[in-house]
Design an enzyme around this catalytic site. Structure first.
Site, short mmCIF file in Angstrom:
data_model
loop_
_atom_site.label_atom_id
_atom_site.label_comp_id
_atom_site.label_asym_id
_atom_site.label_seq_id
_atom_site.Cartn_x
_atom_site.Cartn_y
_atom_site.Cartn_z
N LEU A 15 -1.16 66.62 22.04
CA LEU A 15 -0.15 67.05 21.09
C LEU A 15 -0.43 66.55 19.67
O LEU A 15 -0.22 67.27 18.69
CB LEU A 15 1.23 66.57 21.54
CG LEU A 15 1.89 67.38 22.66
CD1 LEU A 15 3.13 66.65 23.17
CD2 LEU A 15 2.27 68.77 22.16
N SER A 131 10.81 61.82 25.02
CA SER A 131 10.69 62.54 26.29
C SER A 131 12.07 62.69 26.91
O SER A 131 12.94 61.83 26.71
CB SER A 131 9.78 61.76 27.25
OG SER A 131 9.90 62.23 28.57
N TYR A 146 7.64 54.09 31.48
CA TYR A 146 7.56 55.14 30.47
C TYR A 146 8.95 55.60 30.06
O TYR A 146 9.25 55.71 28.86
CB TYR A 146 6.75 56.32 31.03
CG TYR A 146 6.60 57.48 30.08
CD1 TYR A 146 5.64 57.46 29.07
CD2 TYR A 146 7.40 58.61 30.20
CE1 TYR A 146 5.49 58.54 28.21
CE2 TYR A 146 7.26 59.68 29.34
CZ TYR A 146 6.30 59.65 28.35
OH TYR A 146 6.17 60.71 27.50
N LYS A 150 10.87 55.26 26.35
CA LYS A 150 11.35 56.40 25.55
C LYS A 150 12.84 56.27 25.26
O LYS A 150 13.31 56.72 24.20
CB LYS A 150 11.03 57.72 26.26
CG LYS A 150 9.54 58.01 26.35
CD LYS A 150 8.87 58.07 24.98
CE LYS A 150 7.42 58.51 25.06
NZ LYS A 150 6.77 58.61 23.74
N THR A 181 -1.39 68.53 28.87
CA THR A 181 -2.30 67.67 28.13
C THR A 181 -2.96 66.74 29.13
O THR A 181 -2.68 66.80 30.33
CB THR A 181 -1.54 66.85 27.08
OG1 THR A 181 -0.59 66.00 27.75
CG2 THR A 181 -0.81 67.73 26.08
#
Length: 223
Positions: A15, A131, A146, A150, A181
């Site tokens: 990205l 996210s 993760y 976020k 990705t």
């Protein structure tokens, strides 16, 4: 009128690279923030800016270099991030994994924003790439380190938006969705272009009064 100047972190692939490429096409002076410039494939029209989000010395050097070369920064896209715990649950989460993830995904964007906002004029924009995993309204239990990082980045977004409102600098978070990705994998439903569109809406199309929100595809979503 001089071209607007944008720094995109994590611009070596995925990205970040796509956003940088498209901003070059839009006439921006693009600074591609990468941890290891030697490993980056050429990105025509962009300046490579060495930048390690976890290294205060690297952040300070980047800020000094941008000031010396350009004198200002109009757009900061905090895109760089890591995903270390694709499987597992919070009850077995290794604290070291959480610390490392928070350092890159939340503390790094905060430190970089602190270093670069003195260079940003009225009308400047900060876009934090978050996210849906960070939403508290729709809790996620995949990749807990993760997701927690976020959520922290979203909280940082709100704090920065409030602090920078008097200076006319907009700060928002964006969820690009699950994108194909290296991080998202080949099974992800969204294309690289779709994910980049979500980020670029906040850079190119959102009004300057829009700040302190969480967005996907140009639509506000719940924290």
């Amino acid at each position: 009128m001089p071209a607007p100047i944008a720094l995109i972190t994590g611009a070596s692939r995925g990205l970040g690279r796509e956003v940088a490429r498209r901003l070059v096409e839009e006439g921006f002076t693009v600074l591609a923030g990468v941890r290891d410039p030697a490993r980056m494939k050429p990105l025509p029209g962009a300046e490579v800016q060495p930048l390690d989000m976890c290294d205060p010395t690297s952040i300070a050097a980047a800020a000094a270099a941008i000031l010396a070369r350009h004198g200002r920064l109009d757009v900061l896209v905090n895109n760089a991030g890591i995903l270390l715990d694709q499987m597992g649950e919070v009850l077995t989460l290794d604290p070291a994994v959480l610390r490392r993830t928070l350092e890159t995904n939340a503390l790094g964007p905060l430190a970089l924003s602190q270093a670069l906002t003195p260079l940003m004029p009225k009308g400047g924009r900060i876009v934090n790439v978050s996210s849906g995993g960070g939403q508290l309204s729709v809790p996620s239990n995949w990749a807990p380190a993760y997701c927690i990082s976020k959520t922290a980045l979203n909280a940082i977004t709100v704090q920065l938006a409030a602090a920078l409102k008097p200076r006319g600098i907009a700060v928002n978070a964006v969820c690009p969705g699950w994108v194909r990705t290296d991080m998202g994998g080949p099974e992800a439903p969204r294309s690289l272009q779709q994910g980049a569109d979500s980020i670029l809406w906040l850079v190119l199309k959102a009004g300057p009064e829009i700040s302190g929100g969480f967005w996907r595809d140009g639509q506000r979503i719940d924290w």
